[in-house]
Motif scaffolding. Structure first.
Motif, PDB file in Angstrom:
ATOM      1  N   VAL A   3     -26.175 106.825  43.870  1.00 15.23           N
ATOM      2  CA  VAL A   3     -27.314 106.594  44.772  1.00 15.23           C
ATOM      3  C   VAL A   3     -28.500 106.114  43.938  1.00 15.23           C
ATOM      4  CG1 VAL A   3     -28.892 107.698  46.400  1.00 15.23           C
ATOM      5  CG2 VAL A   3     -26.489 108.418  46.312  1.00 15.23           C
ATOM      6  N   LYS A   4     -29.179 105.103  44.471  1.00  6.86           N
ATOM      7  CA  LYS A   4     -30.286 104.507  43.718  1.00  6.86           C
ATOM      8  C   LYS A   4     -31.567 104.554  44.568  1.00  6.86           C
ATOM      9  CE  LYS A   4     -29.368 100.424  41.484  1.00  6.86           C
ATOM     10  NZ  LYS A   4     -29.436  98.942  41.301  1.00  6.86           N
ATOM     11  N   ALA A   5     -32.691 104.944  43.948  1.00  4.66           N
ATOM     12  CA  ALA A   5     -33.954 105.022  44.700  1.00  4.66           C
ATOM     13  C   ALA A   5     -35.097 104.442  43.891  1.00  4.66           C
ATOM     14  CB  ALA A   5     -34.264 106.478  45.054  1.00  4.66           C
ATOM     15  N   VAL A   6     -36.091 103.951  44.632  1.00  2.00           N
ATOM     16  CA  VAL A   6     -37.317 103.454  43.997  1.00  2.00           C
ATOM     17  C   VAL A   6     -38.451 104.408  44.338  1.00  2.00           C
ATOM     18  CG1 VAL A   6     -39.064 101.630  44.027  1.00  2.00           C
ATOM     19  CG2 VAL A   6     -36.631 101.029  44.027  1.00  2.00           C
ATOM     20  N   ILE A 102     -33.490  95.238  43.843  1.00  2.91           N
ATOM     21  CA  ILE A 102     -32.514  95.884  42.950  1.00  2.91           C
ATOM     22  C   ILE A 102     -31.396  96.577  43.741  1.00  2.91           C
ATOM     23  CG2 ILE A 102     -34.232  96.202  41.120  1.00  2.91           C
ATOM     24  CD1 ILE A 102     -34.212  99.222  41.838  1.00  2.91           C
ATOM     25  N   GLY A 103     -31.433  96.427  45.059  1.00  8.60           N
ATOM     26  CA  GLY A 103     -30.363  97.020  45.872  1.00  8.60           C
ATOM     27  C   GLY A 103     -30.402  98.539  45.905  1.00  8.60           C
ATOM     28  N   ALA A 104     -31.617  99.098  45.952  1.00 11.50           N
ATOM     29  CA  ALA A 104     -31.723 100.565  46.026  1.00 11.50           C
ATOM     30  C   ALA A 104     -31.514 101.034  47.469  1.00 11.50           C
ATOM     31  CB  ALA A 104     -33.093 101.019  45.514  1.00 11.50           C
ATOM     32  N   ASP A 105     -31.275 102.334  47.614  1.00  7.63           N
ATOM     33  CA  ASP A 105     -30.948 102.875  48.945  1.00  7.63           C
ATOM     34  C   ASP A 105     -32.178 103.317  49.734  1.00  7.63           C
ATOM     35  OD1 ASP A 105     -27.898 103.025  48.781  1.00  7.63           O
ATOM     36  OD2 ASP A 105     -28.522 104.029  46.925  1.00  7.63           O
ATOM     37  N   PHE A 106     -33.219 103.738  49.036  1.00  9.48           N
ATOM     38  CA  PHE A 106     -34.425 104.217  49.740  1.00  9.48           C
ATOM     39  C   PHE A 106     -35.601 104.256  48.770  1.00  9.48           C
ATOM     40  CE2 PHE A 106     -32.368 107.964  48.002  1.00  9.48           C
ATOM     41  CZ  PHE A 106     -33.407 108.775  47.578  1.00  9.48           C
ATOM     42  N   ILE A 107     -36.761 104.583  49.348  1.00 10.09           N
ATOM     43  CA  ILE A 107     -38.001 104.709  48.570  1.00 10.09           C
ATOM     44  C   ILE A 107     -38.448 106.165  48.643  1.00 10.09           C
ATOM     45  CG2 ILE A 107     -40.447 103.975  48.466  1.00 10.09           C
ATOM     46  CD1 ILE A 107     -39.605 101.592  50.203  1.00 10.09           C
ATOM     47  N   PHE A 108     -39.109 106.620  47.602  1.00 14.05           N
ATOM     48  CA  PHE A 108     -39.737 107.943  47.721  1.00 14.05           C
ATOM     49  C   PHE A 108     -41.137 107.920  47.102  1.00 14.05           C
ATOM     50  CE2 PHE A 108     -37.655 108.145  43.607  1.00 14.05           C
ATOM     51  CZ  PHE A 108     -38.557 108.825  42.803  1.00 14.05           C
ATOM     52  N   PRO A 135     -38.855 102.117  58.244  1.00 16.19           N
ATOM     53  CA  PRO A 135     -38.626 103.323  59.052  1.00 16.19           C
ATOM     54  C   PRO A 135     -37.346 104.047  58.622  1.00 16.19           C
ATOM     55  CG  PRO A 135     -38.248 101.321  60.341  1.00 16.19           C
ATOM     56  CD  PRO A 135     -38.849 100.890  59.048  1.00 16.19           C
ATOM     57  N   GLY A 136     -37.480 105.331  58.378  1.00 15.79           N
ATOM     58  CA  GLY A 136     -36.323 106.148  57.978  1.00 15.79           C
ATOM     59  C   GLY A 136     -35.936 106.022  56.515  1.00 15.79           C
ATOM     60  N   LYS A 137     -36.569 105.095  55.819  1.00 16.76           N
ATOM     61  CA  LYS A 137     -36.160 104.859  54.421  1.00 16.76           C
ATOM     62  C   LYS A 137     -37.179 105.355  53.413  1.00 16.76           C
ATOM     63  CE  LYS A 137     -32.428 102.026  54.654  1.00 16.76           C
ATOM     64  NZ  LYS A 137     -31.432 101.630  53.688  1.00 16.76           N
ATOM     65  N   PRO A 152     -31.534 108.510  54.200  1.00 14.51           N
ATOM     66  CA  PRO A 152     -30.735 109.006  53.056  1.00 14.51           C
ATOM     67  C   PRO A 152     -30.333 110.476  53.186  1.00 14.51           C
ATOM     68  CG  PRO A 152     -32.997 108.483  52.392  1.00 14.51           C
ATOM     69  CD  PRO A 152     -32.791 107.913  53.747  1.00 14.51           C
ATOM     70  N   GLU A 153     -31.176 111.268  53.869  1.00 16.01           N
ATOM     71  CA  GLU A 153     -30.784 112.675  54.092  1.00 16.01           C
ATOM     72  C   GLU A 153     -29.652 112.738  55.118  1.00 16.01           C
ATOM     73  OE1 GLU A 153     -34.602 115.330  54.305  1.00 16.01           O
ATOM     74  OE2 GLU A 153     -35.179 113.240  54.555  1.00 16.01           O
TER      75      GLU A 153
END
Ligand code: SF4
Length: 331
Positions: A3-6, A102-108, A135-137, A152-153
């Motif tokens: 899993v990848k995140a920014v 970069i093809g990440a799954d979500f932001i935090f 929205p949702g990401k 992601p959750e």
């Protein structure tokens, strides 16, 4: 696949702890720092944190598109000229672009519900998420258990049970996590963004009202005393040796620098769209007013264009009284 995140990293405690929580879940973390010419977060802390975590850092300098936010933010200003909700939206949009790149799954982010009265109310968190187009990401690990589950959750990419339920201004829980993780590289909360300071906000407002169209032109406004001479011209005057040196460092190539090498006094920067000799004489007068030669005979001040410091000339000051200086002074 991992899993990848920014994450948005400001250099402060909250965003550092948010990173730590994501790394603790085995997530591949990349961070973005939107760097402002007048600061919110210290670049050295951001770099130190990214190195400490061993994660890639992308620094994105604030661009001219931010000026429209400074002129008329959709969600208004805070107590000074700080458009915090729009600013968060801007930053999250930058992170979202990088997430796609970069093809990440979500932001935090390190946002905490209720921590700031203007920008971290529940409704503001929703505005940021929706207006940034994610929205949702957008996950807020520090308050996630008080918010609806994000994508992601729901998809099991992030373990919601290991996320936090922090609300309000206390940073006790964040400190506990930082201490346990041995994190020391973050900057202390409070201060940092000059937009939250009234005198600086007034300067930004003033230059925007007078046609400033590049964010780079605002970088120098954090320094010195500020004087509006006419519609095309302002003067900045150093208040100490550090600011005198910084004025030279931050000057744009067309700015004029004034300094007397005969009479001890501060340095001044003059920025004008239509420079006239009287602007230089007035700036020399301001230098004189803030020196021990106030009210004395005119003094001679050296001046040069920032781009050509070897081509120096001299100007005689216009002797100014308190009223004349007061009319030009904008803080
Ligand atoms: S304090 Fe507000 S305006 Fe300043 S950087 Fe932070 S969010 Fe943006």
């Amino acid at each position: 696949m991992r899993v990848k995140a920014v994450g948005l990293l400001s250099g402060g405690l909250d965003s550092a702890v948010a990173c730590q929580l994501m790394l603790d879940q085995g997530i591949e973390v990349h961070v973005v720092h939107v760097s402002m010419p007048w600061g919110c977060g210290k670049p050295s802390r951001v770099t130190a944190l990214a190195e400490r975590f061993g994660i890639p850092l992308k620094v994105i300098p604030l661009a001219d598109d931010y000026l429209s936010i400074l002129k008329k933010p959709q969600y208004g200003f805070g107590s000074a000229h700080n458009p915090c909700v729009d600013c968060h939206i801007y930053m999250v949009k930058k992170a979202a672009e990088y997430m796609k790149e970069i093809g990440a799954d979500f932001i935090f982010t390190g946002e905490v519900l209720g921590q700031r009265p203007m920008s971290q109310r529940r409704v503001c968190l929703d505005w940021v998420e929706n207006d940034a187009g994610v929205p949702g990401k957008l996950l807020r690990p520090l308050s996630a258990r008080l918010l609806p589950p994000t994508v992601p959750e729901e998809e099991g990419l992030v373990d919601r049970s290991k996320l936090l339920a922090i609300v309000g201004r206390s940073r006790k829980e964040q400190h506990t996590i930082a201490v346990a993780a041995g994190l020391k590289e973050f900057s202390q909360p409070g201060g940092g963004c000059l937009l939250t300071e009234k005198h600086f906000g007034a300067r930004i407002k003033d230059v925007l009202a007078h046609g400033c169209d590049h964010i780079a032109l605002t970088a120098v406004l954090g320094l010195g005393r500020y004087f509006r001479v006419d519609e095309d011209t302002f003067v900045l005057l150093g208040r100490n040796d550090r600011e005198n040196d910084k004025l030279l460092e931050y000057a744009m190539s067309d700015d004029m620098i004034l300094r007397s090498f005969t009479f001890f006094g501060p340095a001044a920067l003059v920025r004008s769209r239509v420079l006239k000799e009287e602007h230089l004489a007035l700036a020399a007068g301001i230098i004189q007013f803030y020196s021990k030669w106030r009210g004395e005979e005119p003094i001679v001040v050296n001046y040069w264009k920032s781009a050509t410091p070897d081509e120096m000339s001299e100007i005689t000051s216009l002797v100014l009284d308190e009223d004349a200086v007061g009319r030009m002074s904008k803080g």
